[in-house]
Design a protein around this motif. Sequence first.
Motif, mmCIF file in Angstrom:
data_model
loop_
_atom_site.group_PDB
_atom_site.id
_atom_site.type_symbol
_atom_site.label_atom_id
_atom_site.label_comp_id
_atom_site.label_asym_id
_atom_site.label_seq_id
_atom_site.Cartn_x
_atom_site.Cartn_y
_atom_site.Cartn_z
ATOM 1 N N PHE A 296 1.010 -1.516 -0.178
ATOM 2 C CA PHE A 296 0.572 0.446 0.289
ATOM 3 C C PHE A 296 0.468 1.419 -0.052
ATOM 4 C CE2 PHE A 296 -2.501 3.050 2.470
ATOM 5 C CZ PHE A 296 -3.622 3.969 1.276
ATOM 6 N N ILE A 297 2.030 1.275 0.859
ATOM 7 C CA ILE A 297 2.503 1.930 0.270
ATOM 8 C C ILE A 297 3.387 2.488 -0.222
ATOM 9 C CG2 ILE A 297 5.163 3.412 1.966
ATOM 10 C CD1 ILE A 297 3.868 1.627 4.781
ATOM 11 N N ILE B 72 0.901 3.618 -2.540
ATOM 12 C CA ILE B 72 1.111 5.863 -2.550
ATOM 13 C C ILE B 72 2.062 6.829 -2.907
ATOM 14 C CG2 ILE B 72 0.664 7.437 -0.855
ATOM 15 C CD1 ILE B 72 -2.256 5.823 -1.257
ATOM 16 N N VAL C 218 -1.235 7.736 -8.574
ATOM 17 C CA VAL C 218 -1.968 7.295 -7.912
ATOM 18 C C VAL C 218 -2.279 8.850 -7.211
ATOM 19 C CG1 VAL C 218 -2.239 5.950 -5.236
ATOM 20 C CG2 VAL C 218 -1.435 5.055 -7.271
ATOM 21 N N GLN C 219 -0.887 9.736 -6.596
ATOM 22 C CA GLN C 219 -0.623 10.253 -6.214
ATOM 23 C C GLN C 219 -1.138 11.388 -6.995
ATOM 24 O OE1 GLN C 219 3.156 11.803 -5.488
ATOM 25 N NE2 GLN C 219 3.762 10.325 -3.722
ATOM 26 N N ILE D 230 -5.271 11.015 -6.065
ATOM 27 C CA ILE D 230 -5.204 10.693 -4.355
ATOM 28 C C ILE D 230 -6.330 12.712 -4.089
ATOM 29 C CG2 ILE D 230 -4.643 10.985 -2.449
ATOM 30 C CD1 ILE D 230 -3.526 8.421 -3.034
#
Length: 448
Positions: free
Chosen positions: A23-24, A27, A32-33, A36
């Motif tokens: 998961f980290i 991210i 993905v950022q 988000i």
Amino acid sequence: MESENLNQAEPLVVILEDQLNIFIALILRPVVQRQIAAILVILIVVWLLPLGYQRWGRRRSATTEPVPENVSRWQRLKTTVYDLLTPILVLLLLNITIWLFGTQNYPNGLLQNLTNLAWLWLIYRLVLTLLYARFGEDFRPFRKWIVTPIFLFLAVLQIITTLPGSPAVIGASIGLGPILFPLGDLLLALITLYLFIVTAWIAELMMVRTLPSRFNSEPGVIESVATLVRYFFLATGVLVFLGILGLNITSLAIIAGGLSVGIGIGLQDIVSNFVSGLVLLFEQTLRSGDVIELDGRISTVEKISLRATTVRTRTNEELIIPNASFTTEKVKNFTKSDRLVQVIVPFGVSYQSDPELVRRLAVETGLQHALVLADPEPTVLFMGFADSSIDFNLLVSVNNPEMTLVIRSDLYFMLWKVFADNDIEIPFPQRDLNLGDGWEKLEQVRAG
């Protein structure tokens, strides 16, 4: 074979650590950022717009005067629009963002997954709106126990299926002492147990609401059967729960043996109250709404459960009384067969009073009370000759057993006034002192 697979399964802690690392890593990826950041912007906009809508509605309602007959309809419409506005805005902004990402050839998988959750949210709000419009506040417990858990389960399932490595988490092993079983089996067992709990609640509710009118039976009997049906479903759910976890008969026998020892040592009162509850429910010696006297206190029975009975006193105190108290102690039930009870008012008058006059005045006083019945007529009983008074009992009939203390008090006030108006004395204790020839000696001492 199954035990070998369980022993070879990785512990849940190890798998969760791996999933956290994955998961980290996700991210930290720029694609993905970017998604988000877009989601955060959407959430901020969605949070601000309903606030502006609320302020506009309050400002508009303060400056306009709606037609009185349309006020409630307008309020319901505004509530419905507000409930549906947030998920609709989320869907609209998500689709616009996905389109913009597509024009720039940006990955949008996270946005697509969030769109599915937004659709689920909109359907949930729409279902609640329709059901509340149809059933009103009666639907509230069904929302708490059925509708909301279903949509929460679907949302969690949607999230789990989109996470990378979720099959590994579901297949992880969990240990409870010497017993090992996969996390997926535990989740399935918990869901099954919850379904049995909800089924037990619905079955009891439907039986209590529908069966008394159809079978023309006493509500207490139906409540007794409904309670046993609920406990049957709960017991069946526990057995199915243990079966899904793979516990065999030997394990259940060990658990039952331990419980029997515990019951024999420390759970005697619980078992006694449970059995007493069954006796009360089936014998119908107590029913909801009965007026009883226990330990000198008049109370109204509110609810009879398998462990304890809830009563409410005249001072509005709610008491939880173990059921064994009603089967082992003397309980006075004023409403077992009917609500007609007699209130006894003892009183005494002086020896100078006319007993016939006292009886007539007492009967007339009893009939003047608003809660005293004329049939059967009040009665006065001559109870005997006391040291300082002749004693009577005034007996009046009432059909408000919960008001007996108040009625007795009122009658005492009324008797006091009637006797005072008719010069009938209510004596206090008196003693005659006879000194014999002591008077002469006393006079000689005083004269000397």
